[in-house]
Structure formats: structure tokens, C-alpha cells
Write an enzyme that holds these catalytic residues in place. Structure first.
Site, PDB file in Angstrom:
ATOM      1  N   ASP A 190      40.180   8.522 -31.550  1.00 35.48           N
ATOM      2  CA  ASP A 190      39.686   9.946 -32.972  1.00 35.48           C
ATOM      3  C   ASP A 190      41.232  10.540 -33.370  1.00 35.48           C
ATOM      4  O   ASP A 190      41.139  11.597 -34.823  1.00 35.48           O
ATOM      5  CB  ASP A 190      39.524  11.208 -32.180  1.00 35.48           C
ATOM      6  CG  ASP A 190      38.235  11.636 -31.625  1.00 35.48           C
ATOM      7  OD1 ASP A 190      37.265  11.463 -32.226  1.00 35.48           O
ATOM      8  OD2 ASP A 190      38.232  12.639 -30.588  1.00 35.48           O
TER       9      ASP A 190
ATOM     10  N   GLN B  66      34.435  14.196 -25.984  1.00 35.80           N
ATOM     11  CA  GLN B  66      34.069  15.094 -26.764  1.00 35.80           C
ATOM     12  C   GLN B  66      34.398  16.808 -26.955  1.00 35.80           C
ATOM     13  O   GLN B  66      34.872  17.138 -25.603  1.00 35.80           O
ATOM     14  CB  GLN B  66      32.723  14.717 -26.081  1.00 35.80           C
ATOM     15  CG  GLN B  66      32.319  15.592 -26.623  1.00 35.80           C
ATOM     16  CD  GLN B  66      31.737  15.347 -28.026  1.00 35.80           C
ATOM     17  OE1 GLN B  66      31.716  14.413 -28.253  1.00 35.80           O
ATOM     18  NE2 GLN B  66      31.685  15.746 -29.202  1.00 35.80           N
TER      19      GLN B  66
ATOM     20  N   LYS C 297      26.992   8.503 -30.278  1.00 33.00           N
ATOM     21  CA  LYS C 297      28.112   7.338 -30.728  1.00 33.00           C
ATOM     22  C   LYS C 297      27.615   5.864 -29.738  1.00 33.00           C
ATOM     23  O   LYS C 297      27.562   5.584 -30.196  1.00 33.00           O
ATOM     24  CB  LYS C 297      29.003   8.477 -29.760  1.00 33.00           C
ATOM     25  CG  LYS C 297      29.645   9.461 -31.230  1.00 33.00           C
ATOM     26  CD  LYS C 297      30.509  10.465 -30.579  1.00 33.00           C
ATOM     27  CE  LYS C 297      30.817  11.423 -31.510  1.00 33.00           C
ATOM     28  NZ  LYS C 297      31.609  11.926 -30.956  1.00 33.00           N
TER      29      LYS C 297
END
Ligand code: NAD
Length: 292
Positions: free
Chosen positions: A121, A98, A54
Site C-alpha cells: 500500500d 483494509q 482484490k
């Protein structure tokens, strides 16, 4: 034997990232640099790999990227404070924590703490509601958004199609089903899960079959209707002594036996995986636009 269309996530993701790069350049001329913060708690090796890629993609696009690595013993309150600080940071437009966090962390509470306008997200309840309401100002979870983009770019018609999604997680299965049933896609959707009866029979109804389970090669040839489109979301590490790493990646679909039956199929790796990160970048750009 058929020769199926291979849905090449790598090249579609590269095209999405090209669009993102162009849009970033345009935002930069207006003094806006999209910023993504990734919070990693502990040292799970798979998470380290995801976070690293990322950060690399952010750098390639010209994003500001912030990687916050916290020790595994970080408390819930300390983590919530990190999120609050990122919520208040004007250089950050997207925040993600995460998954999976260590066991003592209440992941749901952390997600709720993220400013929904920075929840790239798409896991915050406000964004889940917007997905249900088909409100485009919300953020769609990256993996199902990537699956839909692959279908769209490949010219696969979802209108009136029978779709079966195996898996009901909030990250993949449920949002995938919502996207397929939306007024844009118009599929007829069945969500199957660990308690479904006669899963092979349910799957055989599918014109579009999405497997998001986490069980290597679970979907066999006799589960698949000839001509179906198969999207394999699964990423499973299976031991393989012939590999330097000692493992290889495989999907939830028994690719070798299923592929010849399909009209189109995603490989693993190189199918859905690359799309997820591309859609994360797209969501971060959306956040940067909406917050500026
Ligand atoms: P999860 O464990 O949260 O959910 C799995 C789902 O599968 C559950 O809803 C469960 O009901 C269902 N299930 C479990 N066993 C089953 C069975 N025997 N029959 C039918 N259904 C069963 O997992 P997730 O986060 O949704 O991820 C699913 C898979 O997708 C994993 O392999 C994961 O690594 C992968 N994944 C890939 C990406 C990507 O970028 N390609 C992103 C996220 C997840």
C-alpha cells in the site's frame, strides 16, 4: 462545447494487468508465486467489495492470495500478531490491512508493524520517505500511482504544468502532490485542503486538477480553467431510488458541467478506481521480485 478526452481507467488498468499476468508467468517459471494477503477486520460493506475484487484479480493473474477475515472485536495485539505472522510467511510478498479498521484499532501502529518490504500500500513511514527521496525501491500508494499512470499513458505532459491537488490525505492527496512535483513529472504543485481560502480561485489556476476530497460533485464548472485536465479520485455513494442498490457512485467533480470545459477528464466510475487495484498488483509483483 468541447469534446474532452475521456481517460478510460478500465482499459488502461486492463493493459497494466496484462503486463502483470505476463510477469507473473515469468516469475512462476523461476518458482516464485507472488503472494498477497489482505486482512479485513469487521464487516464494512464497501471494504468487503474491495477485498473481494482484490482476491478475484489475484486469482486471475495467478497470484497466491490469502484473505484473513477477523471479527470486529479483534484486539490491537491480536491484529499485530496476524501482521507479524504474515511478515514471517515466505509465501506472502504483499500485506495490506483494509481501511478503515474499527475505531478501537490504532491504524498507524498497524501500518508500522508491516514489514516495509511487504507494504504494497506504500503507507509505512519507510516507504513514505522513499517517495520523498524518489527512491524507486519503495512502494508508491496505489491510487496516486494509478493517476500518474493514466496521465502518462494518455500522453499528458506534466512538465512545467500548474497542478492543483485538492486533499492532503496520506493515501491520496500528499503522495499525489509528491509524484507530480518529482523530477520525473516536474509540475508546479499546490495542495489545497479544507482550510484553503478561495478554493475555486486556486483550482482555476490548474492545468492539471486532481480532486481527492470525498464530497460529491464539489468541483463546479467555474472552478476549472478551460482546457484543463481533471482527475477525479472521489468515490461517493449518493442516494438514488432509481437504482436497485438504492445509490449511485459519483465523483468529487460535477462531471456533466465540467467535462465540456476540459481537454481530458476521468469518469466516475471507470476512471481512477480500476487503476488502484491494477497498481496494487504491480506493487505486489515488485515486492515479489525484490524479496526473491
Ligand atoms: P480523506 O477524508 O482522508 O481526505 C480528504 C481530504 O479532503 C482532506 O485532506 C481534507 O483536508 C480535504 N477536504 C475535505 N473537505 C474539503 C473541502 N470542503 N474543501 C477542500 N478540501 C477538503 O479522504 P481520502 O482517503 O484522501 O479520499 C478522498 C476521496 O477519494 C474519497 O471520496 C475516497 O472514497 C476516494 N478514494 C478513491 C480511491 C480510488 O481508488 N479511486 C482510493 C482512495 C480514495
Amino acid at each position: 462545447m468541447n469534446s474532452p478526452k475521456i481517460l478510460d481507467g478500465k482499459s488502461v488498468a486492463a493493459a497494466v494487468l496484462d503486463e502483470c499476468r505476463a510477469e507473473t508467468a515469468e516469475l512462476l517459471t523461476k518458482g516464485i508465486q507472488p503472494g498477497l494477503a489482505v486482512v479485513l477486520i469487521g464487516s464494512d460493506p464497501a471494504s468487503q467489495v474491495y477485498v473481494g475484487s482484490k482476491a478475484r484479480t489475484c486469482a486471475e493473474l495467478g497470484f497466491h492470495s490469502l484473505k484473513i477475515e477477523l471479527p470486529a472485536e479483534t484486539t490491537q495485539e491480536e491484529l499485530l500478531q496476524v501482521v507479524r505472522d504474515l511478515n514471517a510467511d515466505p509465501a506472502i510478498h504483499g500485506i495490506l490491512v483494509q481501511s478503515p479498521p474499527p475505531k478501537h484499532i490504532d491504524e498507524e501502529a498497524v501500518i508500522r508493524e508491516i514489514d516495509p518490504r511487504k507494504d504494497v500500500d506504500g503507507f509505512h513511514p519507510e516507504n513514505v520517505a522513499k517517495l520523498v527521496l524518489e527512491d524507486p525501491s519503495g512502494f508508491v500508494p496505489c491510487t496516486p500511482a494509478g493517476c500518474m499512470k493514466l496521465l502518462e499513458v494518455s500522453g499528458i505532459n506534466t512538465n512545467g504544468a500548474e497542478a492543483v491537488v485538492i486533499g492532503r490525505s496520506m493515501i491520496v492527496g500528499k503522495p499525489m502532490a509528491l509524484l507530480l512535483v518529482s523530477k520525473i513529472s516536474n509540475a508546479t504543485v499546490t495542495i489545497a485542503h479544507s482550510r484553503s481560502k478561495d478554493l475555486p480561485a486556486i483550482c482555476r489556476r490548474a492545468d492539471i486538477l486532481v480532486a481527492a476530497v470525498g464530497r460529491p460533485e464539489m468541483v463546479k464548472a467555474d472552478w476549472v480553467k478551460p482546457g484543463a485536465v481533471v482527475i477525479d479520485v472521489g468515490i461517493n455513494r449518493v442516494p438514488d431510488p432509481s437504482k436497485k442498490s438504492g445509490y449511485r457512485l459519483t465523483g468529487d467533480v460535477a462531471y456533466q458541467e465540467v467535462a465540456p470545459l476540459c481537454s481530458a477528464i476521468t469518469p466516475v466510475p471507470g476512471g481512477v478506481g480500476p487503476m488502484t487495484i491494477a497498481m496494487l498488483m504491480k506493487n505486489t509483483l515488485q515486492a515479489a521480485r525484490q524479496l526473491s
